[in-house]
Design an enzyme around this catalytic site. Sequence first.
Site, PDB file in Angstrom:
ATOM      1  N   ARG A 231       0.791  -1.210   0.138  1.00  0.00           N
ATOM      2  CA  ARG A 231       0.124  -0.110   0.188  1.00  0.00           C
ATOM      3  C   ARG A 231       0.877   1.352   0.085  1.00  0.00           C
ATOM      4  NH1 ARG A 231      -3.474  -2.882  -1.306  1.00  0.00           N
ATOM      5  NH2 ARG A 231      -5.507  -3.307  -0.310  1.00  0.00           N
ATOM      6  N   GLU A 260      -3.925   7.314  -4.574  1.00  0.00           N
ATOM      7  CA  GLU A 260      -4.197   6.655  -5.882  1.00  0.00           C
ATOM      8  C   GLU A 260      -5.563   7.235  -6.249  1.00  0.00           C
ATOM      9  OE1 GLU A 260      -4.042   2.684  -5.380  1.00  0.00           O
ATOM     10  OE2 GLU A 260      -1.874   2.455  -4.602  1.00  0.00           O
ATOM     11  N   HIS A 278      -1.493   0.020  -9.760  1.00  0.00           N
ATOM     12  CA  HIS A 278      -2.012  -0.649  -8.737  1.00  0.00           C
ATOM     13  C   HIS A 278      -2.731  -2.073  -9.662  1.00  0.00           C
ATOM     14  CE1 HIS A 278      -4.013  -1.278  -4.521  1.00  0.00           C
ATOM     15  NE2 HIS A 278      -3.755  -2.292  -5.148  1.00  0.00           N
TER      16      HIS A 278
HETATM   17  C1  8YV Z   1      -7.141  -5.114  -5.608  1.00  0.00           C
HETATM   18  C2  8YV Z   1      -5.494  -5.233  -3.705  1.00  0.00           C
HETATM   19  O1  8YV Z   1      -6.992  -4.179  -6.761  1.00  0.00           O
HETATM   20  O2  8YV Z   1      -6.478  -7.340  -2.848  1.00  0.00           O
HETATM   21  C3  8YV Z   1      -5.512  -6.097  -2.564  1.00  0.00           C
HETATM   22  O3  8YV Z   1      -5.620  -5.694  -1.422  1.00  0.00           O
HETATM   23  O4  8YV Z   1      -4.866  -4.144  -3.360  1.00  0.00           O
HETATM   24  C4  8YV Z   1      -5.685  -5.307  -5.312  1.00  0.00           C
HETATM   25  O5  8YV Z   1      -5.824  -6.842  -5.296  1.00  0.00           O
HETATM   26  C5  8YV Z   1      -8.083  -4.104  -4.600  1.00  0.00           C
HETATM   27  O6  8YV Z   1      -8.173  -4.727  -3.519  1.00  0.00           O
HETATM   28  C6  8YV Z   1      -9.334  -4.032  -5.193  1.00  0.00           C
HETATM   29  O7  8YV Z   1     -10.079  -3.090  -4.541  1.00  0.00           O
END
Ligand code: 8YV
Length: 311
Positions: A231, A260, A278
């Site tokens: 993150r 983001e 991302h």
């Molecule tokens: C997704 C992610 O794009 O799984 C996660 O935590 O960061 C990604 O796989 C995201 O969560 C979708 O909202």
Amino acid sequence: MKPEIALISPIHATGMVELNEQYIVHRVWEAPDPKAFLASIADRIEVAVTSGLRGAKAWEMDALPRLKLLASFGVGYDGIDIAAAKQRGIIVTNTPDVLNECVADTTWTLILSTVRRTVFNDRYVRAGRWLSGPAPLSDKVWGENIGIVGLGRIGRAIARRATGFGMQIGYHGRSEQKDVPYRYFADAAELARWAKILVVACPGGKGTEKIIDERVLQALGSDSYLINISRGSTIDEPALIRALQAGTIAGAGLDVFVDEPRVPEALCQLDNVVLQPHVGSGTHATRAAMAKLVTDNVAAWFAGRPLLSPV
Ligand code: 8YV
């Protein structure tokens, strides 16, 4: 009569099809006044679906007082107020495991393209600069020390690939893990000092906020690289920009950012950086598997079966 659910944010298309087939779906994100919209469905909603990035706030939970299940698309749930959910007796599910291998592939794409300057070289060819002489040489990946911050399920998938590159593997986390042959570092800066490539793969949230700070970047050093697929919050982004500009570290491969989809212009200006929007889990197959886990959790809840992936 189909059961009703609140969809706080859209999820992958295959999941949307399944949800629309099985339930009456109330599309919260499209409502001009979400508060009023939630109030209008509150007496019928025991299940809500969201995404990890969109999350769910305490006021949204308050607006749905009968809410029992919050099924989230994504492994990371730092966008969800977990304490608030717990207080209200709401169970949260996420989508772990199904994305480990693709996120690890993305990590390796970033490692190789950053250290071996693949994107820089691509620009070099397209700009016709090769005609004036060969591109500068790059550092190497194989045989180097790789440090992983957060040896969870994704961290382990990244480490498994590193063995194929003949690398020494170290990691930092809250505690030593006895079932792996990798070297443990209790201090992130010590891991950074040892590593040629430092990969951040820990969850986001308060506990890991700015775990990569000025001190860690200094320790990483001018011949080493930082990769982040966790993150944006795990890195002190202004400190990282300064380190990249000053050559305190050699380069960075980044899939995630603080704000983001806004990426600091200063990062876009740098040649020693590879940027991704991302897309760690962003393959058709993995997003479909994540969506299926969401819909399976919702189906399990309505059928009174145990949930597949409660947080
Ligand atoms: C997704 C992610 O794009 O799984 C996660 O935590 O960061 C990604 O796989 C995201 O969560 C979708 O909202």
